[in-house]
Design a protein around this motif. Structure first.
Motif, PDB file in Angstrom:
ATOM      1  N   PRO A  87       0.820  -1.229   0.041  1.00 50.16           N
ATOM      2  CA  PRO A  87       0.097  -0.162  -0.071  1.00 50.16           C
ATOM      3  C   PRO A  87       0.758   1.418  -0.213  1.00 50.16           C
ATOM      4  CG  PRO A  87      -0.838  -1.696   1.639  1.00 50.16           C
ATOM      5  CD  PRO A  87       0.289  -2.169   1.217  1.00 50.16           C
ATOM      6  N   ALA A  88       1.861   1.162   0.647  1.00 52.76           N
ATOM      7  CA  ALA A  88       2.624   2.470   1.036  1.00 52.76           C
ATOM      8  C   ALA A  88       3.413   2.723  -0.540  1.00 52.76           C
ATOM      9  CB  ALA A  88       3.891   2.562   1.978  1.00 52.76           C
ATOM     10  N   LEU A  89       3.917   1.654  -1.213  1.00 48.28           N
ATOM     11  CA  LEU A  89       4.703   1.776  -2.338  1.00 48.28           C
ATOM     12  C   LEU A  89       3.740   2.256  -3.356  1.00 48.28           C
ATOM     13  CD1 LEU A  89       6.890  -1.593  -2.367  1.00 48.28           C
ATOM     14  CD2 LEU A  89       7.723   0.593  -2.100  1.00 48.28           C
ATOM     15  N   ASP A  90       2.425   2.040  -3.394  1.00 46.65           N
ATOM     16  CA  ASP A  90       1.362   2.358  -4.438  1.00 46.65           C
ATOM     17  C   ASP A  90       1.214   3.761  -4.277  1.00 46.65           C
ATOM     18  OD1 ASP A  90       1.332  -0.080  -5.404  1.00 46.65           O
ATOM     19  OD2 ASP A  90      -0.713  -0.772  -4.360  1.00 46.65           O
ATOM     20  N   ARG A  91       1.074   4.290  -2.966  1.00 46.42           N
ATOM     21  CA  ARG A  91       1.061   5.686  -2.564  1.00 46.42           C
ATOM     22  C   ARG A  91       2.353   6.187  -2.930  1.00 46.42           C
ATOM     23  NH1 ARG A  91       1.119   7.503   2.226  1.00 46.42           N
ATOM     24  NH2 ARG A  91       1.723   5.347   3.295  1.00 46.42           N
ATOM     25  N   MET A  92       3.352   5.812  -2.841  1.00 44.27           N
ATOM     26  CA  MET A  92       4.853   6.364  -3.212  1.00 44.27           C
ATOM     27  C   MET A  92       4.865   6.630  -4.652  1.00 44.27           C
ATOM     28  SD  MET A  92       8.562   4.825  -2.364  1.00 44.27           S
ATOM     29  CE  MET A  92       8.098   4.514  -0.572  1.00 44.27           C
ATOM     30  N   GLU A  93       4.428   5.426  -5.453  1.00 41.83           N
ATOM     31  CA  GLU A  93       4.243   5.613  -7.099  1.00 41.83           C
ATOM     32  C   GLU A  93       3.650   6.530  -7.310  1.00 41.83           C
ATOM     33  OE1 GLU A  93       4.950   2.400 -10.653  1.00 41.83           O
ATOM     34  OE2 GLU A  93       4.141   1.765  -8.666  1.00 41.83           O
ATOM     35  N   ALA A  94       2.264   6.904  -6.914  1.00 36.78           N
ATOM     36  CA  ALA A  94       1.317   7.945  -7.406  1.00 36.78           C
ATOM     37  C   ALA A  94       1.908   9.221  -7.108  1.00 36.78           C
ATOM     38  CB  ALA A  94       0.327   7.659  -6.464  1.00 36.78           C
TER      39      ALA A  94
END
Length: 282
Positions: free
Chosen positions: A166-173
């Motif tokens: 989840p944090a990696l997805d937020r980071m990528e966004a």
């Protein structure tokens, strides 16, 4: 480049018993001190400081076995302030203390004088481009990890898993700059030997503010050499790092500059496409 690097190696031998001035070596080699250290480590497989230390202990070992001078005189001549300090360094390299080596005529290790030669292997070309890029920021999370030459780096794997999907997805966004996507940045590397410590930062190039659970890494304006490769993961990426420093830099007019290197990787099963950004100066 290699001829001038060999001239620097010869100067090391001249100065072994006094002070080896790395800034002078860099001038002889026609490069910066930073690039000389990185180039030497990649070509020789050990840091420049470790090579100098091992050459001094090789010369000291010959004097220990000759029996002509006291161990304290030898220790002082090769830069050690006491018999104890000399004995520790001697044992670390040779596996035996100087007193025991002299008494039992033990077989000792030898660090040979290094010279560099150009070896042509195959006909594979290395695809790259040069990019001028203004200062930018990377938002993500960082840690300190040991260097692993071949295979997966367990410390990095555990760190990225710890961030969580989840944090990696937020980071990528958050990403809105080049290079795009999730990046692995490495910098402040202590050496090239297995286990040497370096900073690792997982993040994205962005103009947005970092969320509370992330941090910001500022990257200054620079010129970048950008390399691309594709093949089995992770070997192809690790070989790209090796080839950049042992083949591309000696064949081109660019030098590595201080700053983080950036790696973008797309993994598909056991195959990966990778783009490596290294700061350079001409």
């Amino acid at each position: 480049m290699l001829e001038r690097l060999n001239e620097a190696m010869a100067r090391i031998e001249e100065d072994l018993a006094t002070e080896v001035d790395v800034k002078l070596l860099a001038r002889i080699a026609g490069t910066s001190e930073y690039h000389l250290r990185r180039m030497f480590s990649a070509l020789a497989g050990i840091p420049l400081s470790e090579y100098v230390r091992r050459r001094r202990l090789t010369r000291a070992a010959a004097e220990v076995l000759s029996g002509q001078d006291s161990l304290l005189d030898i220790a002082t001549r090769w830069g050690y302030g006491s018999n104890e300090a000399f004995a520790r360094a001697f044992r670390a390299m040779h596996g035996v203390g100087p007193q025991e080596a002299r008494a039992a005529r033990k077989a000792l290790q030898s660090q040979q004088i290094l010279t560099f030669k150009l070896v042509v292997e195959g006909s594979t070309s290395m695809e790259y481009r040069i990019v001028e890029k203004d200062a930018f920021q990377v938002v993500g999370r960082g840690t300190r990890v040991p260097l692993v030459h071949l295979g997966m780096n367990p410390a990095i794997v555990d760190f990225v898993k710890g961030i969580g999907r989840p944090a990696l997805d937020r980071m990528e966004a958050l990403g809105d700059g080049e290079p795009g996507g999730l990046l692995a940045l490495t910098y402040n590397q202590e050496g090239v030997e297995e286990g040497a410590q370096l900073d690792y930062f997982q993040g994205v190039v962005t103009s947005r503010e970092a969320p509370e659970d992330m941090e910001t890494l500022a990257v200054p304006k620079n010129t970048w050499a950008v390399f691309t490769t594709e093949g089995p993961y992770p070997e192809t990426i690790q070989h790209m790092w090796r080839d950049v420093y042992t083949q591309w830099f000696p064949s081109n007019s660019y030098q590595s500059a201080e700053g983080p290197s950036m790696l973008r990787t797309e993994i598909d099963g056991e195959t990966a496409k990778a783009e490596l950004w290294i700061p350079v100066t001409s």
